[in-house]
Motif scaffolding. Structure first.
Motif, mmCIF file in Angstrom:
data_model
loop_
_atom_site.group_PDB
_atom_site.id
_atom_site.type_symbol
_atom_site.label_atom_id
_atom_site.label_comp_id
_atom_site.label_asym_id
_atom_site.label_seq_id
_atom_site.Cartn_x
_atom_site.Cartn_y
_atom_site.Cartn_z
ATOM 1 N N PHE A 29 1.077 -1.166 0.171
ATOM 2 C CA PHE A 29 -0.066 0.117 -0.056
ATOM 3 C C PHE A 29 0.852 1.206 -0.133
ATOM 4 N N LEU A 42 -5.653 0.145 6.563
ATOM 5 C CA LEU A 42 -6.154 -1.074 5.767
ATOM 6 C C LEU A 42 -6.957 -2.100 6.647
ATOM 7 N N THR A 76 -8.094 -3.903 -5.658
ATOM 8 C CA THR A 76 -6.982 -3.648 -6.290
ATOM 9 C C THR A 76 -6.969 -3.835 -7.636
ATOM 10 N N ILE A 118 -5.415 0.855 -6.539
ATOM 11 C CA ILE A 118 -6.260 0.632 -5.138
ATOM 12 C C ILE A 118 -7.519 1.575 -5.029
ATOM 13 N N ARG A 137 -9.959 2.212 -1.764
ATOM 14 C CA ARG A 137 -10.206 1.713 -0.279
ATOM 15 C C ARG A 137 -11.185 2.722 0.284
#
Length: 138
Positions: free
Chosen positions: A18, A43, A51, A61, A63
Motif C-alpha cells: 500500500f 487497511l 486492487t 487501489i 479503499r
C-alpha cells in the motif's frame, strides 16, 4: 485498458505494498506514507479494499469505509503514475460502487483530480466540510 490488468478484493493487502503504491501515485503527497503502523490501521479498518494488478504488481487501489447501504466513503483511489490514463481508476470506482449498490459513493478529490470525477459520471457536492486532527471543535 490493458488486458493484463486484474481486479480483485484484497482485504489482506499488506501495508508495505500500500505504501509503495501511494508513493508511486500522486496520492502519496497527502497520505501518511512515513507511518507504516498508521497505514496498517487504515487497511485493517477498511470495509473495502479493491486492487488492480498487472502481472502480480500492484498498480491501483480503491479503499473505502461504508455502512453498506447508505454511504460509502472512497477514502483512497490511487493509480501508479506509469498506469494512469488507462481506465484503471474508473474501473476501481465502478467496482467500488457496485460492491454497495444502494450506498451513495462519496469522496474528497485531490486538487489535481477535481476535473477527473465529473468525466466518469460523479457529481460535485458544494456542502462538504472537514476537520483535520489539529483543528479544534468549539
Amino acid at each position: 485498458m490493458p488486458a493484463s490488468i486484474t481486479y480483485q478484493a484484497e482485504p489482506e493487502l499488506n501495508a508495505v505494498d500500500f505504501q509503495k503504491l501511494l508513493i508511486a501515485s500522486t496520492l502519496g503527497e497527502r497520505r501518511p506514507v512515513g507511518e507504516l503502523e498508521r497505514l496498517e490501521k487504515m487497511l485493517t479498518h477498511s470495509d473495502l479494499i479493491l486492487t488492480a494488478r498487472e502481472e502480480g504488481k500492484l498498480v491501483g487501489i480503491a479503499r473505502a469505509v461504508s455502512d453498506h447501504c447508505y454511504c460509502t466513503y472512497l477514502s483512497d483511489l490511487a493509480v501508479h503514475r506509469d498506469h494512469q490514463n488507462m481506465g484503471i481508476g474508473k474501473m476501481l470506482v465502478k467496482l467500488s460502487k457496485a460492491t454497495f449498490p444502494l450506498a451513495n459513493l462519496i469522496l474528497l478529490s485531490a486538487p489535481k483530480a477535481i476535473a477527473y470525477y465529473p468525466k466518469i459520471g460523479m457529481k460535485k457536492h458544494e456542502n462538504c466540510f472537514i476537520s483535520i486532527p489539529e483543528d479544534p471543535i468549539y
